[in-house]
Design a protein around this motif. Structure first.
Motif, PDB file in Angstrom:
ATOM      1  N   THR A   1       6.097  -6.268   5.696  1.00  0.00           N
ATOM      2  CA  THR A   1       5.493  -6.380   4.376  1.00  0.00           C
ATOM      3  C   THR A   1       5.400  -7.857   4.042  1.00  0.00           C
ATOM      4  O   THR A   1       6.347  -8.604   4.268  1.00  0.00           O
ATOM      5  CB  THR A   1       6.362  -5.684   3.297  1.00  0.00           C
ATOM      6  OG1 THR A   1       6.597  -4.329   3.683  1.00  0.00           O
ATOM      7  CG2 THR A   1       5.681  -5.720   1.942  1.00  0.00           C
ATOM      8  N   SER A   2       4.250  -8.283   3.528  1.00  0.00           N
ATOM      9  CA  SER A   2       4.109  -9.677   3.136  1.00  0.00           C
ATOM     10  C   SER A   2       3.553  -9.763   1.716  1.00  0.00           C
ATOM     11  O   SER A   2       2.879  -8.852   1.243  1.00  0.00           O
ATOM     12  CB  SER A   2       3.192 -10.435   4.105  1.00  0.00           C
ATOM     13  OG  SER A   2       1.881  -9.916   4.059  1.00  0.00           O
ATOM     14  N   VAL A   3       3.866 -10.862   1.043  1.00  0.00           N
ATOM     15  CA  VAL A   3       3.362 -11.136  -0.300  1.00  0.00           C
ATOM     16  C   VAL A   3       2.642 -12.474  -0.258  1.00  0.00           C
ATOM     17  O   VAL A   3       3.248 -13.497   0.077  1.00  0.00           O
ATOM     18  CB  VAL A   3       4.505 -11.164  -1.328  1.00  0.00           C
ATOM     19  CG1 VAL A   3       3.971 -11.524  -2.720  1.00  0.00           C
ATOM     20  CG2 VAL A   3       5.205  -9.803  -1.381  1.00  0.00           C
ATOM     21  N   ASP A   4       1.345 -12.453  -0.570  1.00  0.00           N
ATOM     22  CA  ASP A   4       0.508 -13.652  -0.464  1.00  0.00           C
ATOM     23  C   ASP A   4       0.655 -14.312   0.903  1.00  0.00           C
ATOM     24  O   ASP A   4       0.866 -15.531   1.019  1.00  0.00           O
ATOM     25  CB  ASP A   4       0.839 -14.652  -1.581  1.00  0.00           C
ATOM     26  CG  ASP A   4       0.282 -14.215  -2.933  1.00  0.00           C
ATOM     27  OD1 ASP A   4      -0.538 -13.272  -2.959  1.00  0.00           O
ATOM     28  OD2 ASP A   4       0.663 -14.813  -3.950  1.00  0.00           O
TER      29      ASP A   4
ATOM     30  N   ILE B   1      -0.747 -10.524  -3.862  1.00  0.00           N
ATOM     31  CA  ILE B   1      -1.242  -9.462  -2.991  1.00  0.00           C
ATOM     32  C   ILE B   1      -0.137  -9.033  -2.048  1.00  0.00           C
ATOM     33  O   ILE B   1       0.427  -9.856  -1.314  1.00  0.00           O
ATOM     34  CB  ILE B   1      -2.469  -9.921  -2.171  1.00  0.00           C
ATOM     35  CG1 ILE B   1      -3.587 -10.412  -3.101  1.00  0.00           C
ATOM     36  CG2 ILE B   1      -2.961  -8.779  -1.284  1.00  0.00           C
ATOM     37  CD1 ILE B   1      -4.138  -9.367  -4.032  1.00  0.00           C
ATOM     38  N   ILE B   2       0.180  -7.744  -2.080  1.00  0.00           N
ATOM     39  CA  ILE B   2       1.167  -7.179  -1.163  1.00  0.00           C
ATOM     40  C   ILE B   2       0.422  -6.571   0.024  1.00  0.00           C
ATOM     41  O   ILE B   2      -0.431  -5.691  -0.156  1.00  0.00           O
ATOM     42  CB  ILE B   2       2.006  -6.088  -1.852  1.00  0.00           C
ATOM     43  CG1 ILE B   2       2.740  -6.656  -3.068  1.00  0.00           C
ATOM     44  CG2 ILE B   2       2.998  -5.473  -0.871  1.00  0.00           C
ATOM     45  CD1 ILE B   2       3.409  -5.596  -3.922  1.00  0.00           C
ATOM     46  N   ASP B   3       0.724  -7.064   1.212  1.00  0.00           N
ATOM     47  CA  ASP B   3       0.130  -6.523   2.438  1.00  0.00           C
ATOM     48  C   ASP B   3       1.121  -5.553   3.070  1.00  0.00           C
ATOM     49  O   ASP B   3       2.261  -5.914   3.369  1.00  0.00           O
ATOM     50  CB  ASP B   3      -0.207  -7.647   3.416  1.00  0.00           C
ATOM     51  CG  ASP B   3      -0.816  -7.123   4.710  1.00  0.00           C
ATOM     52  OD1 ASP B   3      -0.058  -6.582   5.534  1.00  0.00           O
ATOM     53  OD2 ASP B   3      -2.031  -7.236   4.876  1.00  0.00           O
TER      54      ASP B   3
ATOM     55  N   GLY C   1      -0.229  -4.643   7.441  1.00  0.00           N
ATOM     56  CA  GLY C   1      -1.496  -5.191   7.918  1.00  0.00           C
ATOM     57  C   GLY C   1      -2.683  -4.260   7.738  1.00  0.00           C
ATOM     58  O   GLY C   1      -3.784  -4.575   8.212  1.00  0.00           O
ATOM     59  N   VAL C   2      -2.490  -3.130   7.024  1.00  0.00           N
ATOM     60  CA  VAL C   2      -3.585  -2.154   6.903  1.00  0.00           C
ATOM     61  C   VAL C   2      -3.929  -1.799   5.463  1.00  0.00           C
ATOM     62  O   VAL C   2      -4.953  -1.163   5.208  1.00  0.00           O
ATOM     63  CB  VAL C   2      -3.261  -0.854   7.674  1.00  0.00           C
ATOM     64  CG1 VAL C   2      -3.166  -1.135   9.171  1.00  0.00           C
ATOM     65  CG2 VAL C   2      -1.975  -0.210   7.157  1.00  0.00           C
ATOM     66  N   LEU C   3      -3.084  -2.191   4.510  1.00  0.00           N
ATOM     67  CA  LEU C   3      -3.332  -1.827   3.118  1.00  0.00           C
ATOM     68  C   LEU C   3      -2.881  -2.958   2.205  1.00  0.00           C
ATOM     69  O   LEU C   3      -1.780  -3.488   2.365  1.00  0.00           O
ATOM     70  CB  LEU C   3      -2.559  -0.543   2.749  1.00  0.00           C
ATOM     71  CG  LEU C   3      -2.656  -0.076   1.291  1.00  0.00           C
ATOM     72  CD1 LEU C   3      -4.090   0.275   0.924  1.00  0.00           C
ATOM     73  CD2 LEU C   3      -1.740   1.120   1.051  1.00  0.00           C
ATOM     74  N   ASP C   4      -3.741  -3.337   1.256  1.00  0.00           N
ATOM     75  CA  ASP C   4      -3.417  -4.388   0.299  1.00  0.00           C
ATOM     76  C   ASP C   4      -3.300  -3.819  -1.107  1.00  0.00           C
ATOM     77  O   ASP C   4      -4.126  -3.000  -1.535  1.00  0.00           O
ATOM     78  CB  ASP C   4      -4.498  -5.478   0.300  1.00  0.00           C
ATOM     79  CG  ASP C   4      -4.471  -6.320   1.560  1.00  0.00           C
ATOM     80  OD1 ASP C   4      -3.412  -6.362   2.213  1.00  0.00           O
ATOM     81  OD2 ASP C   4      -5.510  -6.927   1.888  1.00  0.00           O
ATOM     82  N   LEU C   5      -2.264  -4.283  -1.825  1.00  0.00           N
ATOM     83  CA  LEU C   5      -2.029  -3.892  -3.209  1.00  0.00           C
ATOM     84  C   LEU C   5      -1.971  -5.149  -4.062  1.00  0.00           C
ATOM     85  O   LEU C   5      -1.305  -6.117  -3.700  1.00  0.00           O
ATOM     86  CB  LEU C   5      -0.701  -3.132  -3.347  1.00  0.00           C
ATOM     87  CG  LEU C   5      -0.494  -1.915  -2.446  1.00  0.00           C
ATOM     88  CD1 LEU C   5       0.945  -1.425  -2.551  1.00  0.00           C
ATOM     89  CD2 LEU C   5      -1.448  -0.798  -2.840  1.00  0.00           C
TER      90      LEU C   5
ATOM     91  N   LEU D   1       4.736  -2.694 -14.421  1.00  0.00           N
ATOM     92  CA  LEU D   1       4.155  -3.315 -13.236  1.00  0.00           C
ATOM     93  C   LEU D   1       3.075  -2.387 -12.697  1.00  0.00           C
ATOM     94  O   LEU D   1       3.332  -1.211 -12.417  1.00  0.00           O
ATOM     95  CB  LEU D   1       5.243  -3.534 -12.177  1.00  0.00           C
ATOM     96  CG  LEU D   1       4.785  -3.931 -10.783  1.00  0.00           C
ATOM     97  CD1 LEU D   1       4.170  -5.321 -10.800  1.00  0.00           C
ATOM     98  CD2 LEU D   1       5.945  -3.887  -9.797  1.00  0.00           C
ATOM     99  N   TRP D   2       1.849  -2.917 -12.579  1.00  0.00           N
ATOM    100  CA  TRP D   2       0.751  -2.172 -11.981  1.00  0.00           C
ATOM    101  C   TRP D   2       0.563  -2.636 -10.544  1.00  0.00           C
ATOM    102  O   TRP D   2       0.618  -3.829 -10.258  1.00  0.00           O
ATOM    103  CB  TRP D   2      -0.561  -2.455 -12.712  1.00  0.00           C
ATOM    104  CG  TRP D   2      -0.813  -1.698 -13.966  1.00  0.00           C
ATOM    105  CD1 TRP D   2      -0.531  -2.110 -15.233  1.00  0.00           C
ATOM    106  CD2 TRP D   2      -1.446  -0.421 -14.099  1.00  0.00           C
ATOM    107  NE1 TRP D   2      -0.952  -1.169 -16.141  1.00  0.00           N
ATOM    108  CE2 TRP D   2      -1.515  -0.126 -15.475  1.00  0.00           C
ATOM    109  CE3 TRP D   2      -1.969   0.488 -13.174  1.00  0.00           C
ATOM    110  CZ2 TRP D   2      -2.082   1.056 -15.960  1.00  0.00           C
ATOM    111  CZ3 TRP D   2      -2.526   1.665 -13.650  1.00  0.00           C
ATOM    112  CH2 TRP D   2      -2.573   1.942 -15.024  1.00  0.00           C
ATOM    113  N   LEU D   3       0.319  -1.696  -9.668  1.00  0.00           N
ATOM    114  CA  LEU D   3      -0.122  -2.006  -8.315  1.00  0.00           C
ATOM    115  C   LEU D   3      -1.461  -1.309  -8.107  1.00  0.00           C
ATOM    116  O   LEU D   3      -1.559  -0.084  -8.244  1.00  0.00           O
ATOM    117  CB  LEU D   3       0.889  -1.520  -7.271  1.00  0.00           C
ATOM    118  CG  LEU D   3       2.265  -2.197  -7.272  1.00  0.00           C
ATOM    119  CD1 LEU D   3       3.127  -1.604  -6.175  1.00  0.00           C
ATOM    120  CD2 LEU D   3       2.145  -3.702  -7.108  1.00  0.00           C
ATOM    121  N   HIS D   4      -2.498  -2.091  -7.781  1.00  0.00           N
ATOM    122  CA  HIS D   4      -3.834  -1.549  -7.583  1.00  0.00           C
ATOM    123  C   HIS D   4      -4.213  -1.642  -6.102  1.00  0.00           C
ATOM    124  O   HIS D   4      -4.121  -2.718  -5.506  1.00  0.00           O
ATOM    125  CB  HIS D   4      -4.859  -2.324  -8.417  1.00  0.00           C
ATOM    126  CG  HIS D   4      -4.619  -2.254  -9.883  1.00  0.00           C
ATOM    127  ND1 HIS D   4      -5.018  -1.181 -10.656  1.00  0.00           N
ATOM    128  CD2 HIS D   4      -4.009  -3.113 -10.728  1.00  0.00           C
ATOM    129  CE1 HIS D   4      -4.674  -1.386 -11.913  1.00  0.00           C
ATOM    130  NE2 HIS D   4      -4.060  -2.546 -11.986  1.00  0.00           N
TER     131      HIS D   4
END
Length: 226
Positions: free
Chosen positions: A91-94, A110-112, A115-119, A128-131
């Motif tokens: 999991t990565s952030v920015d 941006i939460i990755d 490597g297949v989905l970005d929030l 806290l919203w995650l889109h």
């Protein structure tokens, strides 16, 4: 409102889904009031993450890159922290990998996920919203908010600018495992299962309840906790 034991078992929920239909669009908003919130491919998480449509082989393979228990978000004194749950693909952030570190989330990060989905992170009032921004953009996750207002005001938790709603039209609240609904203005028209909702004490929400406010239809679909 006092409930008997059978009513409590029927109505006691934790995480719930709002399906909102407005001007030809359908949006899914998951309500996640309790901390911590776990995300991953396994159905036992608070949020089950997958890439859709799952009947396409490409998305099936990509979804497999999301670990069964991928990451967790916690709340502490009004701040929000994310921690990778030893996921296979990380999991990565920015673009910065967590590598076992717990870091604070900030606006517009941006939460990755694997490597297949970005929030995308959006901080709003006490929530806290995650889109989702790369797959099924119509689904989002609202964390740690137990008082949700719906209306035309930009200050509402869920707002509709181009609508016939009052600034603060409707409120949904969560307490002790129950969801309640109440309207916020005497003149506001709210239909609950085709019956007008009066301005009175909050009413408990049940699975499958249909709410209509103006030209907006909302379906309440909770996930049973017990």
């Amino acid at each position: 409102m006092e409930l008997n034991s059978s009513e409590k078992k029927e109505n006691y929920y934790d995480n719930s889904l709002l399906v909102i239909r407005f001007q030809g669009t359908i949006n899914h908003i998951w309500l996640l009031p309790e901390a911590p919130v776990s995300f991953g491919r396994d159905k036992n998480n608070d949020v089950k993450l997958a890439l859709f449509p799952l009947d396409e082989v490409t998305f099936q393979w990509a979804t497999a890159d999301i670990s069964r228990k991928h990451f967790v978000i916690e709340q502490n004194e009004g701040r929000y922290f994310i921690e990778d749950n030893t996921s296979t693909n990380g999991t990565s952030v920015d673009c910065i990998a967590l590598h076992g570190q717990k870091i604070q989330l900030k606006q517009d990060q941006i939460i990755d996920v694997g490597g297949v989905l970005d929030l995308k992170v959006h901080l709003r009032e006490n929530s806290l919203w995650l889109h989702r921004i790369t797959n099924m953009r119509e689904e989002s996750y609202l964390l740690f908010n137990k008082e949700i207002t719906i209306g035309q005001s930009l200050d509402s938790t869920i707002f509709f600018e181009n609508s016939s709603l009052f600034p603060y039209h409707l409120r949904l609240s969560y307490k002790d495992g129950f969801y309640y609904i109440s309207k916020q203005d005497q003149e506001a028209k709210v239909m609950m299962n085709t019956i007008p909702l009066e301005l009175s004490s909050p009413r408990i929400l049940n699975s499958g309840d249909q709410i209509t406010i103006g030209e907006i239809d909302i379906a309440f679909k909770p996930q049973r906790k017990i």
